[in-house]
Motif scaffolding. Structure first.
Motif, short mmCIF file in Angstrom:
data_model
loop_
_atom_site.label_atom_id
_atom_site.label_comp_id
_atom_site.label_asym_id
_atom_site.label_seq_id
_atom_site.Cartn_x
_atom_site.Cartn_y
_atom_site.Cartn_z
N THR A 120 -9.89 36.58 -45.91
CA THR A 120 -9.16 36.10 -47.10
C THR A 120 -7.82 36.84 -47.30
O THR A 120 -7.75 38.06 -47.11
CB THR A 120 -10.06 36.29 -48.34
OG1 THR A 120 -11.27 35.57 -48.13
CG2 THR A 120 -9.38 35.78 -49.61
N ASN A 121 -6.81 36.11 -47.69
CA ASN A 121 -5.46 36.66 -47.92
C ASN A 121 -5.21 37.02 -49.38
O ASN A 121 -5.85 36.43 -50.25
CB ASN A 121 -4.41 35.61 -47.50
CG ASN A 121 -4.05 35.72 -46.04
OD1 ASN A 121 -3.94 36.82 -45.52
ND2 ASN A 121 -3.87 34.58 -45.40
N PRO A 122 -4.25 37.92 -49.64
CA PRO A 122 -3.45 38.68 -48.68
C PRO A 122 -4.33 39.74 -48.01
O PRO A 122 -4.87 40.63 -48.68
CB PRO A 122 -2.35 39.31 -49.52
CG PRO A 122 -2.87 39.31 -50.93
CD PRO A 122 -3.84 38.18 -51.05
N GLY A 175 0.71 45.33 -41.37
CA GLY A 175 0.10 44.43 -42.34
C GLY A 175 0.28 42.98 -41.92
O GLY A 175 1.18 42.65 -41.15
N HIS A 176 -0.60 42.12 -42.46
CA HIS A 176 -0.56 40.68 -42.11
C HIS A 176 0.37 39.95 -43.08
O HIS A 176 -0.04 39.13 -43.88
CB HIS A 176 -1.98 40.12 -42.18
CG HIS A 176 -2.08 38.68 -41.80
ND1 HIS A 176 -1.67 38.18 -40.59
CD2 HIS A 176 -2.56 37.60 -42.48
CE1 HIS A 176 -1.89 36.88 -40.54
NE2 HIS A 176 -2.43 36.50 -41.68
N GLY A 177 1.67 40.32 -42.98
CA GLY A 177 2.69 39.63 -43.78
C GLY A 177 3.89 39.44 -42.88
O GLY A 177 3.83 39.76 -41.69
N GLY A 219 2.13 32.15 -39.44
CA GLY A 219 1.22 31.53 -40.41
C GLY A 219 1.95 30.51 -41.27
O GLY A 219 1.47 29.39 -41.49
N GLY A 220 3.14 30.91 -41.74
CA GLY A 220 3.94 30.03 -42.61
C GLY A 220 4.37 28.76 -41.88
O GLY A 220 4.45 27.69 -42.49
N GLU A 221 4.62 28.87 -40.58
CA GLU A 221 5.02 27.68 -39.81
C GLU A 221 3.90 26.63 -39.86
O GLU A 221 4.16 25.44 -40.08
CB GLU A 221 5.31 28.10 -38.35
CG GLU A 221 5.82 26.95 -37.50
CD GLU A 221 6.17 27.36 -36.06
OE1 GLU A 221 6.04 28.56 -35.70
OE2 GLU A 221 6.55 26.46 -35.28
N ILE A 222 2.67 27.10 -39.73
CA ILE A 222 1.53 26.16 -39.74
C ILE A 222 1.29 25.63 -41.16
O ILE A 222 1.04 24.43 -41.35
CB ILE A 222 0.27 26.82 -39.13
CG1 ILE A 222 0.53 27.08 -37.64
CG2 ILE A 222 -0.97 25.95 -39.33
CD1 ILE A 222 -0.55 27.85 -36.92
N VAL A 223 1.42 26.50 -42.16
CA VAL A 223 1.27 26.06 -43.57
C VAL A 223 2.27 24.94 -43.86
O VAL A 223 1.93 23.91 -44.45
CB VAL A 223 1.47 27.25 -44.55
CG1 VAL A 223 1.61 26.77 -45.98
CG2 VAL A 223 0.30 28.23 -44.43
N GLY A 224 3.51 25.11 -43.40
CA GLY A 224 4.54 24.11 -43.63
C GLY A 224 4.22 22.78 -42.94
O GLY A 224 4.45 21.71 -43.51
O1 LIG Z 1 -0.33 31.97 -43.25
C1 LIG Z 1 -1.33 31.87 -43.98
O2 LIG Z 1 -1.25 31.71 -45.20
C2 LIG Z 1 -2.70 31.89 -43.36
C3 LIG Z 1 -2.89 33.00 -42.40
O3 LIG Z 1 -2.60 34.24 -42.95
C4 LIG Z 1 -2.18 32.79 -41.10
O4 LIG Z 1 -1.49 33.70 -40.66
O5 LIG Z 1 -2.35 31.72 -40.51
#
Ligand SMILES: O=C(O)C[C@H](O)C(=O)O
Ligand SMILES: NC(=O)c1ccc[n+]([C@@H]2O[C@H](COP(=O)([O-])OP(=O)(O)OC[C@H]3O[C@@H](n4cnc5c(N)ncnc54)[C@H](O)[C@@H]3O)[C@@H](O)[C@H]2O)c1
Length: 320
Positions: A120-122, A175-177, A219-224
């Motif tokens: 789960t994020n963040p 970190g995963h950001g 991650g953001g590329e896929i969210v978009g």
């Molecule tokens: O990007 C997201 O919100 C989901 C996840 O953290 C990801 O990296 O795919």
């Protein structure tokens, strides 16, 4: 010997994919938990009916009752909310922190001996909070992100060089950001440092920088593109790799959001670092030499995680 038990807290897109992968690999019996009534039960039935076609033996059940996760060997947590286009992962902090509190208590009361993998994020803040709420030992609670981020980096490099992904050993720290640190100095094409390989292939430094940037924003590329929800296939398979390392006591060295206290100049923080996973959980955090630039990039990333932990403490006084 009794079959292993894998509990999945959150039965949404990643939860369902995790259940399918774990069943196909016959990792053990699977319990899908969710607060949504009927949904985990429905997914469990559907997935069970894959068994005769795919030829796996796994008992898959769905539940809304934490008592059913009792005795789980591995718990994988995806409960919460994914981001929508235009949001950052950090925007999920308030809502998912409350979810981590409920989940942490559910694990503490029902599966305190499990190896817990948080997705789960963040991510780095949620795995820290989940550990605090559950009270489990730090070596039994870990976050999944680095395996996924490294897989993204490897995929993009394999495409660029037109080589097999099997030969790309890519590595992402931090970190995963968007401040995550893809580390080119530890990334190789079957042992050949990636920057040397780029020269051989006539790929410019700026092109490698673009790939690093695409990885950070992967991650953001896929969210978009999805428009509704976030990635789930690669996140699920990444967590399964970590669960397999634990269940098989394989001592794999994987980039995981592990508890770091002392190494990398960090003081009691969950963040992505190379970690040995075996029967003892996260058995060792491996501290690697970094260049001054890599160290300063890692500091930017870990500072961002620390800020989120402060925000968690502000939102829930039991964490302060
Ligand atoms: O990007 C997201 O919100 C989901 C996840 O953290 C990801 O990296 O795919
Ligand atoms: N760490 C990573 O690399 C990574 C990768 C992808 C997604 N994620 C994160 O994983 C999470 C799940 O993603 P998803 O695509 O599976 O989302 P999803 O919406 O498909 O599934 C989440 C599920 O959690 C359930 N849930 C909500 N509150 C709950 C609670 N208190 N107890 C139990 N279940 C609860 C929901 O009912 C839903 O079914 C998100 O926060 C997403 O940002 C992290």
């Amino acid at each position: 010997m009794a079959r292993k038990k894998i509990a999945l807290i959150g039965s949404g897109m990643i939860g369902g994919t995790l259940a399918h992968l774990a069943a196909k690999k016959e990792m053990g019996d699977i319990v899908l938990f969710d607060i949504a009534e009927g949904m985990p039960q429905g997914k469990a039935l559907d997935l069970s009916q894959c068994g005769p076609v795919e030829g796996f033996d796994a008992k898959i059940t769905g539940t809304n009752d934490y008592a059913d996760i009792a005795g789980a060997d591995v718990v994988i947590v995806t409960a919460g909310v994914p981001r929508k286009p235009g949001m950052s992962r950090d925007d999920l902090l308030g809502i998912n922190l409350k979810v981590m509190k409920a989940v942490g208590e559910g694990i503490k009361n029902n599966a305190p001996d499990a190896f817990v993998i948080c997705i789960t994020n963040p991510l780095d803040a949620m795995v820290w909070a989940l550990r605090e709420f559950s009270g489990l030992p730090h070596n039994k609670v870990v976050g999944m992100a680095g395996v996924l981020d490294s897989a993204r980096f490897a995929t993009f490099l394999a495409w660029e060089f037109d080589v097999s992904v099997k030969d790309v050993n890519a590595f992402v720290l931090g970190g995963h950001g968007d401040t995550m640190v893809p580390v080119t100095s530890y990334t190789t094409i079957n042992g050949i440092p990636v920057n040397d390989f780029a020269k051989i292939k006539g790929v410019s430094e700026s092109r490698i920088d673009e790939i690093v940037d695409r990885t950070r924003k992967g991650g953001g590329e896929i969210v978009g593109l999805l428009g509704n929800g976030s990635a789930y296939y690669a996140p699920a398979t990444s967590a399964i790799a970590m669960a397999e390392a634990y269940l098989g006591d394989t001592k794999r060295i994987l980039p995981c959001a592990s508890y770091v206290d002392g190494k990398y100049g960090l003081d009691g923080l969950y963040v992505g670092v190379p970690t040995m996973i075996g029967a003892g959980g996260t058995e060792e955090v491996i501290e690697i030499e970094l260049s001054d630039e890599e160290k300063s990039n890692l500091k930017v990333s870990t500072d961002a995680v620390e800020e989120l932990l402060e925000a968690c403490k502000g939102l829930d006084s039991s964490l302060a």
